[in-house]
Design a protein around this motif. Sequence first.
Motif, PDB file in Angstrom:
ATOM      1  N   VAL A   1       0.854  -1.188   0.000  1.00  7.71           N
ATOM      2  CA  VAL A   1       0.000   0.000   0.000  1.00  7.71           C
ATOM      3  C   VAL A   1       0.888   1.236   0.000  1.00  7.71           C
ATOM      4  O   VAL A   1       1.744   1.405   0.876  1.00  7.71           O
ATOM      5  N   LEU A   2       0.659   2.099  -0.976  1.00  8.77           N
ATOM      6  CA  LEU A   2       1.405   3.339  -1.095  1.00  8.77           C
ATOM      7  C   LEU A   2       0.442   4.514  -0.987  1.00  8.77           C
ATOM      8  O   LEU A   2      -0.483   4.640  -1.790  1.00  8.77           O
ATOM      9  N   THR A   3       0.652   5.359   0.011  1.00 13.95           N
ATOM     10  CA  THR A   3      -0.134   6.578   0.163  1.00 13.95           C
ATOM     11  C   THR A   3       0.670   7.739  -0.410  1.00 13.95           C
ATOM     12  O   THR A   3       1.834   7.926  -0.057  1.00 13.95           O
ATOM     13  N   VAL A   4       0.037   8.497  -1.288  1.00 15.40           N
ATOM     14  CA  VAL A   4       0.675   9.655  -1.908  1.00 15.40           C
ATOM     15  C   VAL A   4       0.104  10.898  -1.236  1.00 15.40           C
ATOM     16  O   VAL A   4      -1.085  11.194  -1.369  1.00 15.40           O
ATOM     17  N   SER A   5       0.961  11.603  -0.483  1.00 12.06           N
ATOM     18  CA  SER A   5       0.499  12.791   0.233  1.00 12.06           C
ATOM     19  C   SER A   5       1.674  13.659   0.646  1.00 12.06           C
ATOM     20  O   SER A   5       2.699  13.145   1.095  1.00 12.06           O
ATOM     21  N   ASP A   6       1.484  14.954   0.540  1.00 14.03           N
ATOM     22  CA  ASP A   6       2.476  15.909   1.022  1.00 14.03           C
ATOM     23  C   ASP A   6       2.290  16.206   2.507  1.00 14.03           C
ATOM     24  O   ASP A   6       3.171  16.778   3.134  1.00 14.03           O
ATOM     25  N   THR A   7       1.139  15.834   3.057  1.00  9.24           N
ATOM     26  CA  THR A   7       0.798  16.275   4.413  1.00  9.24           C
ATOM     27  C   THR A   7       0.593  15.156   5.424  1.00  9.24           C
ATOM     28  O   THR A   7       0.660  15.399   6.619  1.00  9.24           O
TER      29      THR A   7
ATOM     30  N   GLY B   1       1.205  11.691   7.638  1.00  7.98           N
ATOM     31  CA  GLY B   1       2.112  10.686   8.156  1.00  7.98           C
ATOM     32  C   GLY B   1       1.283   9.460   8.475  1.00  7.98           C
ATOM     33  O   GLY B   1       0.064   9.450   8.261  1.00  7.98           O
ATOM     34  N   PHE B   2       1.888   8.415   9.017  1.00  9.34           N
ATOM     35  CA  PHE B   2       1.149   7.189   9.303  1.00  9.34           C
ATOM     36  C   PHE B   2       0.013   7.407  10.303  1.00  9.34           C
ATOM     37  O   PHE B   2      -1.024   6.760  10.219  1.00  9.34           O
ATOM     38  N   GLU B   3       0.179   8.327  11.242  1.00 12.78           N
ATOM     39  CA  GLU B   3      -0.872   8.572  12.234  1.00 12.78           C
ATOM     40  C   GLU B   3      -2.113   9.197  11.613  1.00 12.78           C
ATOM     41  O   GLU B   3      -3.216   9.023  12.134  1.00 12.78           O
ATOM     42  N   GLU B   4      -1.952   9.934  10.512  1.00  8.96           N
ATOM     43  CA  GLU B   4      -3.086  10.582   9.846  1.00  8.96           C
ATOM     44  C   GLU B   4      -3.547   9.826   8.593  1.00  8.96           C
ATOM     45  O   GLU B   4      -4.415  10.301   7.881  1.00  8.96           O
ATOM     46  N   ASP B   5      -2.987   8.684   8.335  1.00  4.39           N
ATOM     47  CA  ASP B   5      -3.259   7.974   7.081  1.00  4.39           C
ATOM     48  C   ASP B   5      -4.419   6.992   7.219  1.00  4.39           C
ATOM     49  O   ASP B   5      -4.240   5.777   7.207  1.00  4.39           O
ATOM     50  N   GLY B   6      -5.626   7.547   7.323  1.00  5.08           N
ATOM     51  CA  GLY B   6      -6.817   6.705   7.437  1.00  5.08           C
ATOM     52  C   GLY B   6      -7.047   5.834   6.219  1.00  5.08           C
ATOM     53  O   GLY B   6      -7.541   4.713   6.318  1.00  5.08           O
TER      54      GLY B   6
ATOM     55  N   ARG C   1       4.090  -1.049   3.473  1.00  7.00           N
ATOM     56  CA  ARG C   1       3.258   0.153   3.394  1.00  7.00           C
ATOM     57  C   ARG C   1       4.178   1.368   3.507  1.00  7.00           C
ATOM     58  O   ARG C   1       5.043   1.408   4.376  1.00  7.00           O
ATOM     59  N   ARG C   2       3.964   2.345   2.596  1.00  8.16           N
ATOM     60  CA  ARG C   2       4.800   3.545   2.604  1.00  8.16           C
ATOM     61  C   ARG C   2       3.965   4.770   2.293  1.00  8.16           C
ATOM     62  O   ARG C   2       2.874   4.676   1.736  1.00  8.16           O
ATOM     63  N   ILE C   3       4.529   5.921   2.623  1.00  2.00           N
ATOM     64  CA  ILE C   3       3.947   7.214   2.269  1.00  2.00           C
ATOM     65  C   ILE C   3       5.019   7.999   1.522  1.00  2.00           C
ATOM     66  O   ILE C   3       6.168   8.054   1.972  1.00  2.00           O
ATOM     67  N   VAL C   4       4.637   8.569   0.375  1.00  2.00           N
ATOM     68  CA  VAL C   4       5.563   9.407  -0.386  1.00  2.00           C
ATOM     69  C   VAL C   4       4.874  10.722  -0.738  1.00  2.00           C
ATOM     70  O   VAL C   4       3.652  10.780  -0.839  1.00  2.00           O
ATOM     71  N   PRO C   5       5.649  11.788  -0.935  1.00  2.00           N
ATOM     72  CA  PRO C   5       5.055  13.061  -1.371  1.00  2.00           C
ATOM     73  C   PRO C   5       4.490  12.951  -2.782  1.00  2.00           C
ATOM     74  O   PRO C   5       4.833  12.043  -3.539  1.00  2.00           O
TER      75      PRO C   5
END
Length: 194
Positions: free
Chosen positions: A17-23, A25-30, A49-53
């Motif tokens: 799972v890849l979340t694309v977001s500038d704002t 983090g994992f705590e806000e990634d519903g 699971r990762r988050i990228v800008p």
Amino acid sequence: MAHVHANTPFVPLGLAVLTVSDTRGFEEDGSGDLLGERLTEAGHALVERRIVPDDVYRIRAVVSAWVVREDIQVILVNGGTGFTVRDTTPEALAPLFDKAVDGYGELFRQLSRESIGTSTIQSRAVAGLVDRTLVFAMPGSPKACATAWDGILAAQLDARTRPCNFVAMVLPQARHCSSRQASVDEDLAQGAGA
């Protein structure tokens, strides 16, 4: 109409799972939380699971690294599918696709129309096959992720769904769609008799 074939076993897949977001983090990634929960509840494995800008090259780099891994058959990308300047997920993914899954975006927009009306035309949900890895991109809201998973992906990532599902695309040992399986079985029988 699709249905679950009782005599076919469930085949667990490895998903990332890849979340694309500038704002976020994992705590806000519903949205990432929702997708992780849904896929594990279905019996699949959440491999990473990762988050990228919102950046074409960072998105592409993560997806490209995951595509070559043997333990990942499906990548779920959420976020960056709208029309703002920072929404570049479709542009990041499209060059990677060997084959686009056009029907995914069409069906996603049809399903989301029930809740958001004509605003659904602003969704650029896309999907494609990269080598033997499926990549599905959806909007970044939890509601949109639930629409994609519950309305499309849960069934299409289940080997028991008939007449067709995507499992045979990512796992060569899985059975093909029933319409294609007859020709596959015939080819195998002819090869054995030669």
